[in-house]
Scaffold this active site. Structure first.
Site, PDB file in Angstrom:
ATOM      1  N   SER A 208     -11.554 -18.833 -35.480  1.00 17.26           N
ATOM      2  CA  SER A 208     -13.004 -18.650 -35.526  1.00 17.26           C
ATOM      3  C   SER A 208     -13.514 -18.679 -36.976  1.00 17.26           C
ATOM      4  O   SER A 208     -13.288 -19.664 -37.675  1.00 17.26           O
ATOM      5  CB  SER A 208     -13.361 -17.344 -34.805  1.00 17.26           C
ATOM      6  OG  SER A 208     -14.730 -17.265 -34.535  1.00 17.26           O
ATOM      7  N   ASP A 441     -16.173 -23.736 -25.569  1.00 15.60           N
ATOM      8  CA  ASP A 441     -16.100 -22.532 -26.398  1.00 15.60           C
ATOM      9  C   ASP A 441     -17.533 -22.057 -26.657  1.00 15.60           C
ATOM     10  O   ASP A 441     -18.333 -22.789 -27.239  1.00 15.60           O
ATOM     11  CB  ASP A 441     -15.402 -22.863 -27.714  1.00 15.60           C
ATOM     12  CG  ASP A 441     -15.182 -21.643 -28.615  1.00 15.60           C
ATOM     13  OD1 ASP A 441     -16.015 -20.717 -28.581  1.00 15.60           O
ATOM     14  OD2 ASP A 441     -14.190 -21.631 -29.347  1.00 15.60           O
ATOM     15  N   HIS A 470     -13.254 -18.657 -25.948  1.00 12.11           N
ATOM     16  CA  HIS A 470     -13.086 -18.688 -27.395  1.00 12.11           C
ATOM     17  C   HIS A 470     -11.633 -18.439 -27.752  1.00 12.11           C
ATOM     18  O   HIS A 470     -11.052 -17.455 -27.303  1.00 12.11           O
ATOM     19  CB  HIS A 470     -13.978 -17.599 -28.001  1.00 12.11           C
ATOM     20  CG  HIS A 470     -14.098 -17.649 -29.488  1.00 12.11           C
ATOM     21  ND1 HIS A 470     -14.197 -18.822 -30.188  1.00 12.11           N
ATOM     22  CD2 HIS A 470     -14.133 -16.647 -30.414  1.00 12.11           C
ATOM     23  CE1 HIS A 470     -14.315 -18.546 -31.482  1.00 12.11           C
ATOM     24  NE2 HIS A 470     -14.261 -17.247 -31.641  1.00 12.11           N
TER      25      HIS A 470
END
Length: 499
Positions: A208, A441, A470
């Site tokens: 991320s 996502d 995610h």
């Protein structure tokens, strides 16, 4: 094996690219005292292997003034299981910003095969200001830490006051230190970790926001960059306010996909026989909850709190079960007597590492405070200073993206934050990284991964077709095998892959 720190540094840092991003001789490098630290490795806890050890390093608070104030970085290490096959170190970052990573080497949330663990010492660390690394705290209440603020004319003044208060409390509590809690300085900290460990290069696995951190490191220290895996990548040009607005834009297609999926399963969920009927059922439920909150599982859902769960729609089965249960609750019926799919779970979040052993010493608002500190200091130019700009954008984006456009475009503390100590990094170049991305996502949309891929021209991208949620790691064997092959052999795929 790692050789003695002093011996390794004499060869690794003379001359070398220093943690300030410039080249200097070992005799004139102002960071040399930091690079020559001898960490006191101690067993992190009794619950994990004795090879999992922790230490604390000292780094400059301001790399422009290395002789000035310092800050501490907590680092952990799980030694490679193979002495003969060891290649080097693999640094890990969980994302955020504001995510602690000290326990990632032993976290069940990070799925690495034995061959990777055999070749690398796994290195975890809490970024500056986070967790056990001189953690920041602003004294924020639970309500002040709540990011989910939909726009409404009657509450906008309170939202402005909230954003102003968070910024003011952090400034009062942490002062000038906030200017130095930036991604560029965290990248410099990573390079000092490399130097202290006696390594010429580092490999890296970031999730991320951690993909942006990894890309910034590669930009600042290209000669020190080895094998980098970026899982669920951020668009480096949209990092800042644009990240939020991109999530709102991507929520629409995910919601449409969910209506199509649910319509085909009307017999199971009872939400509608066509996508249009499913859509109408959802918005009728939102309107009903706005009139009278729906009590479900001990939580009272308003229309806004239903919309706040927009990330659910990236997982079609989970979302259908949840909306069906909410519908039954709104109609005064009990839960599905068949049990049905599990409707529980909140908004998508990056898998959390295990809590640090000294979590009691970390301010309770540290995650929120450090997240705002880094994001706001990194990207001041992306945040308008005029509150009315946020009002107009929230009204506009609610119309464009009704599921969550107003949440994402509403005012944030960055509107009142002081800029960081230097401009942000432009990410671009020939970086041989591997990017992993789920098609659906909700937090780092596929378009962001593609943008990172374009920016890092030497990279390859593995897209999980139909991949939901995610973070890819541990969810798709094809993608996991691509990452393991790259980390163990250095071979990127010959071309981009779809798994």
């Amino acid at each position: 094996m790692i050789v003695g720190v002093m011996t390794a540094l004499l060869s690794a840092l003379a001359p070398a690219t220093t943690a300030s991003g410039s080249t200097a001789s070992a005799t004139t490098d102002p960071l040399r005292p930091y690079a020559q630290q001898a960490p006191r490795w101690q067993r992190c806890d009794a619950e994990h292997p004795a090879t999992y050890t922790c230490a604390t390093l000292k780094v400059p608070l301001d790399y422009g003034d290395p002789g000035g104030r310092t800050t501490q970085i907590a680092v952990s290490r799980l030694k490679a299981s193979s002495v003969e096959g060891r290649r080097g170190v693999l640094l890990l970052n969980p994302g955020g910003p504001g995510g602690p990573g000290l326990d990632l080497p032993v976290s069940v949330e990070v799925d690495l095969p034995a061959e990777v663990k055999g070749r690398y010492d796994l290195i975890g660390f809490d970024p500056r200001g986070v967790g056990r690394s001189s953690p920041v705290g602003c004294g924020l209440t639970a309500e002040e830490q709540d990011l989910e603020r939909p726009y409404a004319p009657g509450t906008f003044a309170k939202d402005v006051e909230w954003a102003r208060t968070v910024a003011a409390k952090c400034r009062a509590a942490e002062g000038d230190r906030l200017r130095h809690l930036t991604t560029r300085n965290t990248a410099r900290d990573m390079d000092l970790i490399r130097a202290v460990l006696g390594e010429e290069k580092i490999s890296y696995l970031g999730f991320s926001y951690g993909t942006y951190l990894g890309a910034v490191y590669a930009q600042m220290f290209p000669r020190r960059t080895d094998r980098f895996v970026l899982d669920s990548a951020v668009d480096p040009a949209r990092y800042g306010r644009g990240m939020f607005q991109d999530m709102a834009q991507r929520a629409g297609p995910a919601f449409t996909r969910w209506t199509e999926w649910s319509a085909l399963r009307h017999a199971t969920y009872g939400l509608g026989r066509t996508p249009a009927e499913v859509r109408a059922t959802f918005w009728e439920l939102v309107a009903r909850a706005d009139r009278a909150p729906v009590d479900h599982g001990g939580t009272r859902f308003t229309g806004d709190t239903i919309r706040a769960r927009r990330a659910e729609f990236s997982r079609v089965r989970q979302a259908a079960a949840w909306v069906a249960e909410l519908k039954r609750a709104a109609e005064g019926e009990g839960p599905d007597p068949s049990g049905g799919p599990d409707p529980s779970g909140g908004p998508e979040r990056l898998p959390s590492p295990l809590p640090p052993t000294s979590a009691r010493d970390v301010p309770p608002d540290n995650e929120a405070a450090s997240a705002w500190a880094v994001l706001c200091a990194d990207t001041p130019a992306s945040w308008p200073r005029d509150p009315e700009r946020y009002r107009r954008d929230a009204v506009r984006d609610r119309a464009r993206h009704p599921l969550s456009g107003d949440f994402e475009s509403n005012i944030k503390p960055c509107a009142f934050w002081e800029p960081g100590s230097e401009p942000r990094t432009t990410v671009a170049g020939e970086v041989p990284a591997l990017i992993l991305q789920n098609e659906w996502d909700p937090a780092t949309p596929l378009a962001g991964g593609r943008a990172m891929h374009r920016a890092l021209r030497g990279s390859r991208m593995v897209t999980v077709a139909g991949g939901e949620g995610h973070i890819v790691n541990g969810t798709n064997s094809c993608a996991d095998e691509s990452a393991a092959l790259y980390l163990t052999t250095g071979r990127l795929p010959a071309k981009d892959l779809t798994c």
